[in-house]
Design an enzyme around this catalytic site. Structure first.
Site, mmCIF file in Angstrom:
data_model
loop_
_atom_site.group_PDB
_atom_site.id
_atom_site.type_symbol
_atom_site.label_atom_id
_atom_site.label_comp_id
_atom_site.label_asym_id
_atom_site.label_seq_id
_atom_site.Cartn_x
_atom_site.Cartn_y
_atom_site.Cartn_z
ATOM 1 N N THR A 1 1.517 5.283 -2.502
ATOM 2 C CA THR A 1 1.429 3.991 -2.245
ATOM 3 C C THR A 1 1.470 3.300 -3.527
ATOM 4 O OG1 THR A 1 -1.029 3.924 -2.436
ATOM 5 C CG2 THR A 1 -0.134 4.817 -0.133
ATOM 6 N N CYS A 2 1.604 2.138 -3.418
ATOM 7 C CA CYS A 2 1.185 1.179 -4.690
ATOM 8 C C CYS A 2 -0.050 1.407 -5.309
ATOM 9 C CB CYS A 2 1.377 -0.198 -4.146
ATOM 10 S SG CYS A 2 0.036 -0.770 -3.315
ATOM 11 N N ASN A 3 -1.043 1.838 -4.722
ATOM 12 C CA ASN A 3 -2.268 2.208 -5.578
ATOM 13 C C ASN A 3 -2.544 3.581 -5.794
ATOM 14 O OD1 ASN A 3 -3.112 -0.482 -5.366
ATOM 15 N ND2 ASN A 3 -4.002 -0.566 -3.513
ATOM 16 N N ARG A 4 -1.801 4.528 -5.254
ATOM 17 C CA ARG A 4 -2.122 5.980 -5.529
ATOM 18 C C ARG A 4 -1.089 6.731 -5.435
ATOM 19 N NH1 ARG A 4 -6.653 6.970 -3.568
ATOM 20 N NH2 ARG A 4 -7.057 4.800 -2.926
ATOM 21 N N GLU B 1 -9.686 -1.677 4.070
ATOM 22 C CA GLU B 1 -8.373 -1.889 4.411
ATOM 23 C C GLU B 1 -7.924 -0.674 5.297
ATOM 24 O OE1 GLU B 1 -5.395 -0.667 3.707
ATOM 25 O OE2 GLU B 1 -5.860 0.495 1.684
ATOM 26 N N GLN C 1 -4.362 -0.239 6.113
ATOM 27 C CA GLN C 1 -3.018 -0.123 5.748
ATOM 28 C C GLN C 1 -2.945 1.676 5.275
ATOM 29 O OE1 GLN C 1 -0.952 -2.605 3.263
ATOM 30 N NE2 GLN C 1 1.000 -1.753 3.813
ATOM 31 N N GLY D 1 12.244 -8.258 1.061
ATOM 32 C CA GLY D 1 11.960 -6.879 1.497
ATOM 33 C C GLY D 1 11.503 -7.346 2.985
#
Length: 417
Positions: free
Chosen positions: A49-52, A110, A112, A185
């Site tokens: 993901t964007c964080n991991r 969160e 998501q 996007g």
């Protein structure tokens, strides 16, 4: 074979490192297939993901997983090693459960990430790399996440990335209703951002997307318009706020295009939020005087607001995670016994059938039934006892005590016996 997790996240690595290890959705199935083909790796799943970026594997060779991850991204192991966490067995399970519950996210609580985990599981299933160990891990992770969200207030008062983007924009511009907003996007993150910005009723809302039809469908929900991504360089100057989140592996907004847009705007500022990893906007853009560029890491301070009010919920959530990890390890331990239990039952069944066949033949010859039954019972008894008695008689002095205790426990023997 052991459960093992290897990865990095927003706490251990900056975005410049995370984007180098990111896998696009299109890459995941091929990547897990390649990883499962590495010698010693029996099951594999990748969460990106964007964080991991995290690799979960059932393997006896943890070093092989590290080397594969580095090579798959055209990097050396020593380049990424300082940013990685390595989590064996229970630690891996506990981490997966915390991720699923939103306890390890930049935005505490969160939801998501749960969908992203399920996507990773689906990709691994499609590739045939999700065996019983990892399937058991993730199914329990989803169950723990459900318990956390239903039994605690972990998601209360949280500030999402989308809401944080609006908050930052309002620090720069007094009234979003007077501004033109462009979304690049058409994925889930952009849809969330569009919802929050649309609530401020901007003067214009547009969507630029590689697939025009998908962009038009999203824009229509908010009374906006859409255009093809190829038109972006010529149309960017018309927008005060630009929010981008695509799956592109290379920047789609370069320094030159932004400089031209600023000149066309006569240096009126542009607020830009880049929520993509790898980044959609070249980092150098942030150095321009009239550009306010924020990445996912820059939004960290805003999204963490309200965390203090939820600390009690965090304590309760962590307790649920710990119980889940204990239950998983018990299940994993029981699974490790399955081959031994099956082999023991198979051996007993072979002995039973062999002796039964012999007894049936003797009865067919007219042997006395009582004598046949006596012989059958004695033979079975001797054969079942042969292995433990041989182990006791042949074990050396250092093994005797442990063997005696094991036999007494297995056969429920007491001193009077």
């Amino acid at each position: 074979m052991s459960l093992f997790a290897l990865g990095l996240n927003h706490e251990t690595a900056p975005i410049a490192v995370r984007e180098k290890l990111a896998f696009s959705p299109e890459e995941l199935q091929r990547a897990v297939t390649e990883l499962s083909a590495v010698r010693g790796v029996h099951e594999a799943a990748i969460v990106s993901t964007c964080n991991r970026t995290e690799v979960y594997a059932a393997t006896r060779d943890e070093a092989a997983v590290l080397h594969w991850l580095a090579e798959s991204r055209q990097l050396r192991p020593d380049e990424i090693d300082p940013y990685l966490y390595r989590l064996p067995e229970r630690e891996a399970a506990r981490h997966a459960f915390r991720v699923a519950a939103g306890l390890d996210s930049m935005v505490l609580g969160e939801t998501q990430i749960l969908g992203q985990l399920k996507d990773a599981v689906n990709e691994a299933q499609a590739a045939g790399t999700l065996g019983p160990t990892l399937n058991g891990l993730f199914q329990r992770a989803f169950s723990v996440a459900k318990d956390v969200r239903t039994q605690t207030a972990i998601g209360a008062n949280s500030v999402s990335m989308a809401a944080a983007a609006v908050k930052l924009a309002e620090r720069i511009f007094p009234d979003i209703a007077e501004l033109k907003v462009l979304f690049i996007g058409a994925g889930e993150m952009i849809e969330l951002c569009a919802t929050h910005f649309a609530a401020r009723q901007p003067r214009r809302l547009s969507v630029a997307n590689r697939t025009l039809e998908r962009g038009q469908a999203l824009a229509a929900q908010y009374g906006g318009d859409a255009f093809a991504l190829a038109e972006l360089p010529d149309r960017m100057a018309g927008y005060d706020i630009v929010v981008t989140s695509t799956a592109s592996q290379l920047p789609i907004i370069g320094l030159g295009a932004v400089e031209r847009a600023i000149r066309a705007r006569k240096h009126r500022p542009i607020f830009m939020v880049d929520l993509a990893v790898p980044r959609d906007v070249e980092p150098e853009v942030g150095q321009l005087a009239d550009i306010y560029l924020y990445t996912v890491d820059d939004l960290a301070e805003v999204v963490r607001q309200g965390r203090a009010e939820r600390e009690q919920a965090v304590v309760a959530a962590e307790a649920i995670v710990e119980r889940g990890a204990d239950d998983f390890m018990l299940w994993l331990g029981n699974r490790a016994l399955v081959p031994t239990i099956r082999a023991l039952k198979d051996q007993a069944e072979r002995l039973r059938r062999h002796e039964l066949e012999r007894a049936m033949k003797l009865l067919a010859k007219g042997e006395e039934p009582a004598a046949v039954l006596e012989s059958l019972s004695l033979t079975l008894s001797n054969k079942f006892l042969h292995a433990p008695l041989a182990a006791l008689n042949q074990g050396d002095a250092s093994q005797q005590s442990g063997l005696v205790d094991a036999v007494r426990r297995l056969y429920h023997l007491h001193d009077e016996e």
